[in-house]
Design an enzyme around this catalytic site. Structure first.
Site, PDB file in Angstrom:
ATOM      1  N   GLN A 155      38.922  36.809  41.512  1.00 15.87           N
ATOM      2  CA  GLN A 155      38.120  35.615  41.255  1.00 15.87           C
ATOM      3  C   GLN A 155      38.260  34.643  42.420  1.00 15.87           C
ATOM      4  O   GLN A 155      38.986  33.659  42.347  1.00 15.87           O
ATOM      5  CB  GLN A 155      38.613  34.968  39.953  1.00 15.87           C
ATOM      6  CG  GLN A 155      37.775  33.833  39.470  1.00 15.87           C
ATOM      7  CD  GLN A 155      36.501  34.298  38.829  1.00 15.87           C
ATOM      8  OE1 GLN A 155      36.509  35.168  37.980  1.00 15.87           O
ATOM      9  NE2 GLN A 155      35.400  33.725  39.229  1.00 15.87           N
ATOM     10  N   PHE A 156      37.537  34.901  43.513  1.00 17.62           N
ATOM     11  CA  PHE A 156      37.648  34.039  44.691  1.00 17.62           C
ATOM     12  C   PHE A 156      37.212  32.613  44.396  1.00 17.62           C
ATOM     13  O   PHE A 156      37.628  31.669  45.067  1.00 17.62           O
ATOM     14  CB  PHE A 156      36.863  34.617  45.877  1.00 17.62           C
ATOM     15  CG  PHE A 156      35.382  34.402  45.812  1.00 17.62           C
ATOM     16  CD1 PHE A 156      34.798  33.328  46.471  1.00 17.62           C
ATOM     17  CD2 PHE A 156      34.568  35.266  45.100  1.00 17.62           C
ATOM     18  CE1 PHE A 156      33.438  33.117  46.415  1.00 17.62           C
ATOM     19  CE2 PHE A 156      33.209  35.069  45.040  1.00 17.62           C
ATOM     20  CZ  PHE A 156      32.635  33.994  45.689  1.00 17.62           C
ATOM     21  N   THR A 157      36.409  32.413  43.360  1.00 13.58           N
ATOM     22  CA  THR A 157      35.918  31.064  43.051  1.00 13.58           C
ATOM     23  C   THR A 157      37.024  30.125  42.572  1.00 13.58           C
ATOM     24  O   THR A 157      36.804  28.917  42.477  1.00 13.58           O
ATOM     25  CB  THR A 157      34.771  31.097  42.019  1.00 13.58           C
ATOM     26  OG1 THR A 157      35.249  31.677  40.804  1.00 13.58           O
ATOM     27  CG2 THR A 157      33.587  31.884  42.554  1.00 13.58           C
TER      28      THR A 157
END
Length: 149
Positions: free
Chosen positions: A78-80
């Site tokens: 989950q890079f966000t």
């Protein structure tokens, strides 16, 4: 490195209409990796998540860990989690590690959790995923290897 931990009754990740991973009781972990993260960060977070006492004991108190209940973990990259929304209306993601750095650390995180005897299901790194879950409680916690929160 950051994770969002959600205590769940069950969870499933679907990719392009196909179920890729599913777990029963346990936790969903959304994993964000930033520039500069190391194996030390992921070892600390993996150990912390597996041993968090967020499951009810006989008296209904959060006093048991994922390991204690023989629970399962669904891990999704989950890079966000490193999205910066302080300016403008579109998040910036410059703090997130690029895929060539993040993917090996994501895989290593999975291995660390498995070494602790936890059954793990995953998504696919960089895939568009749908995560269905039954949040239990709800209990949702944020952990950061830099201990910012």
């Amino acid at each position: 490195m950051r994770i969002v931990v959600q205590r769940v009754r069950r969870a499933t990740v679907t990719i392009e209409g196909v179920v890729h991973g599913t777990i029963a009781q346990g936790m969903v972990v959304l994993l964000g990796i930033r520039h500069g993260d190391t194996g030390t960060d992921l070892q600390w977070l993996a150990e912390k998540a597996v041993n968090l006492r967020i499951f009810a004991d006989q008296q209904g108190k959060m006093n048991r860990s994922l390991a204690d209940i023989d629970g399962e973990m669904l891990i999704v990259s989950q890079f966000t989690l490193y999205g910066d929304c302080r300016k403008g209306r579109r998040p910036g993601f410059s703090a997130a590690a690029p895929p060539e750095i993040a993917e090996p650390l994501y895989r290593q995180f999975i291995e660390e959790v498995q070494k602790m005897g936890i059954r793990v299901a995953t998504g696919i790194f960089q895939a568009a995923m749908e995560v269905d879950l039954i949040n239990d409680g709800p209990v949702t916690l944020l952990l950061d290897s830099e201990k910012q929160f």
